[in-house]
Scaffold this motif. Structure first.
Motif, PDB file in Angstrom:
ATOM      1  N   TYR A   3       0.737  -1.248   0.038  1.00 54.87           N
ATOM      2  CA  TYR A   3       0.085  -0.032   0.072  1.00 54.87           C
ATOM      3  C   TYR A   3       1.009   1.326   0.269  1.00 54.87           C
ATOM      4  N   ARG A   4       0.409   2.243  -0.935  1.00 51.57           N
ATOM      5  CA  ARG A   4       1.065   3.404  -0.660  1.00 51.57           C
ATOM      6  C   ARG A   4       0.189   4.786  -0.674  1.00 51.57           C
ATOM      7  N   PHE A   5       0.594   5.481   0.502  1.00 50.82           N
ATOM      8  CA  PHE A   5      -0.454   6.618   0.734  1.00 50.82           C
ATOM      9  C   PHE A   5       0.406   7.934   0.610  1.00 50.82           C
ATOM     10  N   PRO A   6       0.001   8.938  -0.098  1.00 50.51           N
ATOM     11  CA  PRO A   6       0.834  10.161  -0.379  1.00 50.51           C
ATOM     12  C   PRO A   6       0.674  11.229   0.719  1.00 50.51           C
ATOM     13  N   PHE A  26       5.754   8.835  12.602  1.00 48.87           N
ATOM     14  CA  PHE A  26       4.680   7.994  13.206  1.00 48.87           C
ATOM     15  C   PHE A  26       3.354   8.480  13.043  1.00 48.87           C
ATOM     16  N   ARG A  27       3.268   9.688  12.999  1.00 47.55           N
ATOM     17  CA  ARG A  27       2.009  10.247  12.678  1.00 47.55           C
ATOM     18  C   ARG A  27       1.504   9.883  11.153  1.00 47.55           C
ATOM     19  N   PHE A  28       2.554   9.813  10.272  1.00 49.23           N
ATOM     20  CA  PHE A  28       2.341   9.708   8.879  1.00 49.23           C
ATOM     21  C   PHE A  28       1.802   8.188   8.610  1.00 49.23           C
ATOM     22  N   MET A  29       2.734   7.432   9.425  1.00 49.71           N
ATOM     23  CA  MET A  29       2.480   5.959   9.267  1.00 49.71           C
ATOM     24  C   MET A  29       1.020   5.668   9.926  1.00 49.71           C
ATOM     25  N   GLU A  30       0.486   6.199  10.902  1.00 47.83           N
ATOM     26  CA  GLU A  30      -0.809   6.063  11.275  1.00 47.83           C
ATOM     27  C   GLU A  30      -1.832   6.521  10.365  1.00 47.83           C
ATOM     28  N   ARG A  31      -1.708   7.627   9.851  1.00 48.42           N
ATOM     29  CA  ARG A  31      -2.683   8.093   8.734  1.00 48.42           C
ATOM     30  C   ARG A  31      -2.727   7.132   7.622  1.00 48.42           C
ATOM     31  N   ALA A  32      -1.623   6.566   7.174  1.00 46.84           N
ATOM     32  CA  ALA A  32      -1.575   5.446   6.122  1.00 46.84           C
ATOM     33  C   ALA A  32      -2.255   4.274   6.330  1.00 46.84           C
ATOM     34  N   ARG A  33      -1.976   3.699   7.681  1.00 51.47           N
ATOM     35  CA  ARG A  33      -2.725   2.652   8.088  1.00 51.47           C
ATOM     36  C   ARG A  33      -4.070   2.726   7.967  1.00 51.47           C
ATOM     37  N   THR A  34      -4.555   3.895   8.602  1.00 51.21           N
ATOM     38  CA  THR A  34      -6.108   4.300   8.453  1.00 51.21           C
ATOM     39  C   THR A  34      -6.625   4.395   7.183  1.00 51.21           C
ATOM     40  N   GLU A  35      -5.874   4.854   6.318  1.00 51.70           N
ATOM     41  CA  GLU A  35      -6.431   5.077   5.006  1.00 51.70           C
ATOM     42  C   GLU A  35      -6.305   3.468   4.289  1.00 51.70           C
ATOM     43  N   TRP A  36      -5.377   2.983   4.545  1.00 55.50           N
ATOM     44  CA  TRP A  36      -5.218   1.526   4.126  1.00 55.50           C
ATOM     45  C   TRP A  36      -6.610   0.696   4.355  1.00 55.50           C
ATOM     46  N   LEU A  37      -6.847   0.873   5.706  1.00 51.95           N
ATOM     47  CA  LEU A  37      -8.076   0.063   6.121  1.00 51.95           C
ATOM     48  C   LEU A  37      -9.322   0.662   5.415  1.00 51.95           C
ATOM     49  N   ARG A  38      -9.260   1.951   5.242  1.00 51.68           N
ATOM     50  CA  ARG A  38     -10.304   2.583   4.712  1.00 51.68           C
ATOM     51  C   ARG A  38     -10.553   2.042   3.139  1.00 51.68           C
ATOM     52  N   ASP A  39      -9.122   2.190   2.517  1.00 55.01           N
ATOM     53  CA  ASP A  39      -9.458   1.684   1.169  1.00 55.01           C
ATOM     54  C   ASP A  39     -10.046   0.323   0.895  1.00 55.01           C
ATOM     55  N   GLY A  41     -12.434  -0.877   2.836  1.00 57.52           N
ATOM     56  CA  GLY A  41     -13.638  -1.143   3.221  1.00 57.52           C
ATOM     57  C   GLY A  41     -13.937  -1.207   4.591  1.00 57.52           C
ATOM     58  N   PHE A  42     -13.045  -0.754   5.566  1.00 66.92           N
ATOM     59  CA  PHE A  42     -13.089  -0.991   6.812  1.00 66.92           C
ATOM     60  C   PHE A  42     -12.884   0.398   7.799  1.00 66.92           C
ATOM     61  N   GLU A  43     -13.918   0.809   8.020  1.00 69.01           N
ATOM     62  CA  GLU A  43     -13.850   1.977   8.751  1.00 69.01           C
ATOM     63  C   GLU A  43     -13.634   1.673  10.186  1.00 69.01           C
ATOM     64  N   GLN A  44     -12.642   2.409  10.961  1.00 62.24           N
ATOM     65  CA  GLN A  44     -12.150   2.004  12.365  1.00 62.24           C
ATOM     66  C   GLN A  44     -13.336   2.218  13.460  1.00 62.24           C
ATOM     67  N   ASP A  45     -14.356   3.353  13.302  1.00 58.68           N
ATOM     68  CA  ASP A  45     -15.472   3.503  13.837  1.00 58.68           C
ATOM     69  C   ASP A  45     -16.365   2.713  14.002  1.00 58.68           C
ATOM     70  N   VAL A  46     -16.777   1.875  12.561  1.00 55.94           N
ATOM     71  CA  VAL A  46     -17.315   1.076  12.339  1.00 55.94           C
ATOM     72  C   VAL A  46     -17.124  -0.285  13.069  1.00 55.94           C
ATOM     73  N   LEU A  47     -16.020  -0.615  13.052  1.00 54.99           N
ATOM     74  CA  LEU A  47     -15.198  -2.128  13.638  1.00 54.99           C
ATOM     75  C   LEU A  47     -15.384  -1.812  15.203  1.00 54.99           C
ATOM     76  N   ARG A  48     -15.082  -0.531  15.640  1.00 54.62           N
ATOM     77  CA  ARG A  48     -15.614  -0.435  17.216  1.00 54.62           C
ATOM     78  C   ARG A  48     -16.972  -0.275  17.739  1.00 54.62           C
ATOM     79  N   LYS A 130      -7.682  -9.385   3.496  1.00 59.57           N
ATOM     80  CA  LYS A 130      -7.805  -8.278   2.645  1.00 59.57           C
ATOM     81  C   LYS A 130      -6.345  -7.533   2.565  1.00 59.57           C
ATOM     82  N   LEU A 131      -5.664  -7.263   3.648  1.00 53.07           N
ATOM     83  CA  LEU A 131      -4.419  -6.576   4.143  1.00 53.07           C
ATOM     84  C   LEU A 131      -3.253  -7.472   3.475  1.00 53.07           C
ATOM     85  N   LYS A 132      -3.479  -8.573   3.674  1.00 53.89           N
ATOM     86  CA  LYS A 132      -2.253  -9.541   2.909  1.00 53.89           C
ATOM     87  C   LYS A 132      -2.258  -9.590   1.589  1.00 53.89           C
TER      88      LYS A 132
END
Length: 135
Positions: A3-6, A26-39, A41-48, A130-132
């Motif tokens: 995955y690549r996030f700009p 680390f903030r950039f990495m966190e943002r990329a992981r969040t967008e990766w999940l979103r891309d 189809g998984f929203e973190q608030d929905v998972l929660r 999906k991640l793998k």
């Protein structure tokens, strides 16, 4: 690299010397992981809210190889490097877009936990698959 996030480096991301402050990688990495999940189809608030799970950082490591500077365009990558039933290791690199120069190499340990007990919980299989297999 799965995955690549700009990311663009803003003035607020830099220190007095005009380079990215180390913790902001680390903030950039966190943002990329969040967008990766979103891309995927998984929203973190929905998972929660609907599944009762959240992902928490268990460990974070970074090797700073070259500085990123104000206004640089970066790629932040993500790749599952290993996993168990409740945890995974995500490799994350940060590269400058114009020359693909590796600036930072990170490894983040993530644990899936039950939101009520904060005890480890199984990572939903569909998320791991999906991640793998994301490209």
């Amino acid at each position: 690299m799965n995955y690549r996030f700009p990311v663009r480096v803003y003035y607020e991301d830099t220190d007095a010397a005009g380079i990215v402050y180390y913790a902001n990688y680390f903030r950039f990495m966190e943002r990329a992981r969040t967008e990766w999940l979103r891309d995927l189809g998984f929203e973190q608030d929905v998972l929660r809210d609907e599944h009762g799970i959240v992902f928490v950082v268990r460990s974070a490591r970074a090797d700073y190889l070259q500085p990123a500077r104000f206004n640089d365009l970066l790629w932040v990558t993500g790749e599952v490097r290993g996993h168990s039933r409740t945890a995974m290791t995500i490799g994350q690199d940060i590269l400058r877009q114009d020359d693909e120069k590796l600036l930072c190499r990170g490894e983040i340990g993530i644990v899936c936990v039950n939101i009520d007990s904060f005890r480890p919980a199984p990572i939903p299989g569909i998320i791991l698959e999906k991640l793998k297999h994301a490209d």
